[in-house]
Motif scaffolding. Structure first.
Motif, PDB file in Angstrom:
ATOM      1  N   VAL A 123      -8.774  -0.475   1.421  1.00 48.94           N
ATOM      2  CA  VAL A 123      -8.064   0.797   1.523  1.00 48.94           C
ATOM      3  C   VAL A 123      -9.072   1.927   1.305  1.00 48.94           C
ATOM      4  O   VAL A 123      -9.856   1.885   0.347  1.00 48.94           O
ATOM      5  CB  VAL A 123      -6.940   0.919   0.474  1.00 48.94           C
ATOM      6  CG1 VAL A 123      -6.184   2.237   0.639  1.00 48.94           C
ATOM      7  CG2 VAL A 123      -5.978  -0.250   0.576  1.00 48.94           C
ATOM      8  N   LEU A 169       0.835  -1.188   0.000  1.00 52.19           N
ATOM      9  CA  LEU A 169       0.000   0.000   0.000  1.00 52.19           C
ATOM     10  C   LEU A 169       0.875   1.245   0.000  1.00 52.19           C
ATOM     11  O   LEU A 169       1.974   1.246   0.546  1.00 52.19           O
ATOM     12  CB  LEU A 169      -0.903   0.006   1.236  1.00 52.19           C
ATOM     13  CG  LEU A 169      -1.852  -1.181   1.393  1.00 52.19           C
ATOM     14  CD1 LEU A 169      -2.684  -1.028   2.647  1.00 52.19           C
ATOM     15  CD2 LEU A 169      -2.740  -1.313   0.178  1.00 52.19           C
ATOM     16  N   ARG A 186      -5.711   1.698   6.075  1.00 48.94           N
ATOM     17  CA  ARG A 186      -5.977   0.282   5.896  1.00 48.94           C
ATOM     18  C   ARG A 186      -7.258  -0.119   6.639  1.00 48.94           C
ATOM     19  O   ARG A 186      -7.524   0.332   7.749  1.00 48.94           O
ATOM     20  CB  ARG A 186      -4.804  -0.532   6.435  1.00 48.94           C
ATOM     21  CG  ARG A 186      -4.914  -2.028   6.166  1.00 48.94           C
ATOM     22  CD  ARG A 186      -3.821  -2.788   6.883  1.00 48.94           C
ATOM     23  NE  ARG A 186      -2.493  -2.425   6.425  1.00 48.94           N
ATOM     24  CZ  ARG A 186      -1.872  -2.986   5.397  1.00 48.94           C
ATOM     25  NH1 ARG A 186      -2.477  -3.941   4.706  1.00 48.94           N
ATOM     26  NH2 ARG A 186      -0.659  -2.606   5.063  1.00 48.94           N
TER      27      ARG A 186
END
Length: 288
Positions: free
Chosen positions: A275, A79, A85
């Motif tokens: 996300v 990420l 997250r």
């Protein structure tokens, strides 16, 4: 995100032709071909989703039809720095260690509440309340079965069983999971017009009950196929897009941006890996 207050009432674009029945030999050959597993992480595009056992106490879950037969999983995705997250869970995850999930980086969570009009997640209380207790922003989602009952009926069932939206500054608007039918034909035997009317019925009922339009969870493949690429929901309904891969790829028709990206079913957190498309200030505004 700024959303207008108009209802979802326009008719979708359709125009797909019905195919003639296949001959028995061709049908048998095609059935053999489509039993091959899809590329990991790819939405199912040319075959029906693998069937769940309707007696399965866990029911379907967000991203079930992306995984394909055999429960193939995808590799964790790196990420970008600063990404928020999150995770999504269902009864298949059982009781979740929310303290550990928070320590492992989870900042928000979606929890399956209901499916159709007769299924409730047995672990919903522990998952929904536990995520809030650990300090996560949380929300509930409903797995839609459009061929079983009207959209309004399923929206009411969802709200009445944990899917409501309190304006408490820590609750995500409820989400409706629109994906390949885990129990039969991909589009639930519905044409794009009927499917779009069902989603509008659910969406408008949810808004009438809660004051918020629901988030729509879907894949570009399913949406464009089963609603005919209906763009009318994008101005009101935030998009939670499922795409297992290193890039998010093309979005479903109508949406210029997404709110949540489910990018994998394998990672440091239980369940789906998500996300949020924004920073913590934007997440705070979204839930408020």
């Amino acid at each position: 995100m700024v959303r207008s207050d108009r209802s979802n009432t326009r008719s979708p674009r359709s125009g797909r032709r019905r195919r003639r029945p296949l001959g028995p030999v061709l049908a048998a050959l095609l059935a053999t071909a489509v039993c091959a597993a899809p590329a990991i992480g790819e939405p199912l595009s040319t075959r029906s989703a693998p069937r769940l056992d309707p007696r399965d106490p866990g029911g379907a879950w967000a991203g079930y039809s992306i995984e394909g037969a055999g429960g193939a999983s995808t590799a964790p995705r790196a990420l970008p720095a600063g990404a928020l997250r999150g995770m999504d869970v269902s009864g298949h995850q059982g009781d979740v260690d929310w303290g550990k999930a928070r320590a492992d980086g989870a900042q928000f969570a979606y929890v399956k509440a209901t499916e159709g009009t007769g299924f409730r997640n047995d672990h919903f209380g522990q998952q929904y309340n536990g995520s809030a207790g650990a300090g996560l922003v949380h929300g509930a989602y409903h797995f839609a079965l459009p061929d079983r009952s009207p959209g309004a009926q399923q929206a009411n069932f969802f709200v009445d069983n944990g899917g409501g939206w309190p304006a408490d500054g820590r609750t995500l608007p409820g989400a409706v999971d629109m994906e390949h039918n885990p129990y039969g034909e991909v589009c639930y035997g519905m044409d794009p017009g009927a499917m779009s009317r069902w989603i509008a019925d659910f969406s408008n009922t949810y808004r009438a009950r809660t004051g918020r339009f629901p988030v729509i969870y879907t894949t570009a493949n399913w949406w464009n196929r089963c609603t005919g690429g209906n763009p009318d929901f994008a101005p009101n309904n935030p998009l939670w897009v499922a795409r297992y891969g290193p890039q998010i790829g093309p979005l479903p028709a109508g949406w210029a941006y997404h709110t949540v990206w489910q990018n994998s079913n394998n990672g440091p957190l239980p369940g789906g890996q998500d996300v949020f498309n924004g920073d913590i200030a934007q997440l705070t505004r979204f839930v408020s």
